[in-house]
Write a protein that holds these residues in place. Structure first.
Motif, PDB file in Angstrom:
ATOM      1  N   ALA A 188       0.747  -1.017   0.125  1.00  0.00           N
ATOM      2  CA  ALA A 188       0.054  -0.007   0.005  1.00  0.00           C
ATOM      3  C   ALA A 188       0.955   1.190  -0.134  1.00  0.00           C
ATOM      4  O   ALA A 188       0.387   2.399  -0.545  1.00  0.00           O
TER       5      ALA A 188
ATOM      6  N   LYS B 272       0.342   4.532 -10.095  1.00  0.00           N
ATOM      7  CA  LYS B 272      -0.587   5.180  -9.042  1.00  0.00           C
ATOM      8  C   LYS B 272      -1.202   6.293 -10.002  1.00  0.00           C
ATOM      9  O   LYS B 272      -0.660   7.112 -10.121  1.00  0.00           O
TER      10      LYS B 272
ATOM     11  N   ASP C 115      -5.708   7.816  -4.827  1.00  0.00           N
ATOM     12  CA  ASP C 115      -5.386   7.186  -3.647  1.00  0.00           C
ATOM     13  C   ASP C 115      -5.665   5.989  -3.835  1.00  0.00           C
ATOM     14  O   ASP C 115      -4.940   5.096  -3.306  1.00  0.00           O
ATOM     15  N   ASN C 116      -6.884   5.569  -4.192  1.00  0.00           N
ATOM     16  CA  ASN C 116      -7.354   3.901  -4.272  1.00  0.00           C
ATOM     17  C   ASN C 116      -7.115   3.660  -5.773  1.00  0.00           C
ATOM     18  O   ASN C 116      -7.672   2.392  -6.069  1.00  0.00           O
ATOM     19  N   GLU C 117      -6.529   4.357  -6.804  1.00  0.00           N
ATOM     20  CA  GLU C 117      -6.654   3.866  -8.081  1.00  0.00           C
ATOM     21  C   GLU C 117      -5.341   3.708  -8.592  1.00  0.00           C
ATOM     22  O   GLU C 117      -4.397   4.596  -8.451  1.00  0.00           O
TER      23      GLU C 117
ATOM     24  N   GLU D 201      -9.383  -0.225  -9.108  1.00  0.00           N
ATOM     25  CA  GLU D 201      -9.549   0.440  -7.803  1.00  0.00           C
ATOM     26  C   GLU D 201      -9.569  -0.369  -6.771  1.00  0.00           C
ATOM     27  O   GLU D 201     -10.108  -1.468  -6.778  1.00  0.00           O
ATOM     28  N   LYS D 202      -8.900   0.276  -5.533  1.00  0.00           N
ATOM     29  CA  LYS D 202      -8.713  -0.879  -4.460  1.00  0.00           C
ATOM     30  C   LYS D 202      -9.975  -0.652  -3.583  1.00  0.00           C
ATOM     31  O   LYS D 202     -10.441   0.546  -3.481  1.00  0.00           O
TER      32      LYS D 202
ATOM     33  N   PHE E 114      -9.732  -5.750  -4.758  1.00  0.00           N
ATOM     34  CA  PHE E 114      -9.477  -4.670  -5.925  1.00  0.00           C
ATOM     35  C   PHE E 114     -10.428  -4.993  -6.986  1.00  0.00           C
ATOM     36  O   PHE E 114     -11.121  -6.228  -7.141  1.00  0.00           O
TER      37      PHE E 114
END
Length: 191
Positions: free
Chosen positions: A63, A114, A117-119, A140-141, A156
């Motif tokens: 992460a 990256k 943030d979550n993508e 996407e996480k 994911f």
């Protein structure tokens, strides 16, 4: 002397601090917590949807440094399932997947970028119907954390679009039917 003491103290602290590193995960197909789905326009008037019931894979994920991540997914093309037995026979035939000659498809990542943030954008090589082409999967996480059984999981979801003709599948059901949307849902169990 003071400089050496400070340097030694910093090195000792760095050695004591846990270093973040990638963890290895197995895709949870046994618990049916993952899926590889597809949809394609049927003669340009409706959507034909389906999935592959048999696949496996593993990935590495950190992460704190997602760009160091990697993934490999192996798909059993004979397991294609569009919820219609006769159509599935046709999809398995030489007109489409030709599963007798190409019983597996595979995705192997080459780079992870990256995006947010979550993508993530996962670049890689997709081998389908004996042809290997570069694709990018937008990912996407969904989340991560401990599971009720004492393990640790991360999930994911991702999607990409491919052209059947680019993978050597020439059977034509109309121009709009060449484009296949692939959707992946992956839950990994930390090894």
């Amino acid at each position: 002397m003071k400089k050496h003491l400070v340097a030694a103290s910093l090195l000792a602290l760095m050695g004591a601090a846990p270093l973040a590193q990638a963890a290895d995960y197995t895709i949870d197909t046994k618990g049916a917590h993952a899926s590889v789905n597809f949809k394609v326009k049927h003669i340009g008037v409706s959507w034909l949807t389906g999935r592959f019931n048999k696949f496996d894979g593993q990935f590495s994920y950190d992460a704190d440094k997602p760009e160091a991540s990697s993934i490999q997914v192996n798909i059993d093309t004979t397991s294609v399932d569009s919820n219609h037995a006769e159509r599935d026979k046709h999809i398995r035939s030489g007109d489409f997947l030709d599963v007798g000659q190409y019983p597996t498809a595979k995705f192997v990542s080459t780079k992870v970028v990256k995006d947010d943030d979550n993508e993530l954008n996962i670049h890689g090589e997709l081998t389908l119907h004996g042809v290997t082409k570069p694709v990018v999967i937008e990912v996407e996480k969904v989340g991560e954390g401990k599971d009720p059984w004492g393990g640790y999981r991360v999930g994911f979801e991702g999607s990409t679009t491919i052209s059947m003709r680019e993978f050597g599948i020439q059977h034509k059901l109309g121009d709009l039917a060449d484009t296949v949307e692939l959707e992946l849902h992956v839950e990994g169990i930390r090894k």
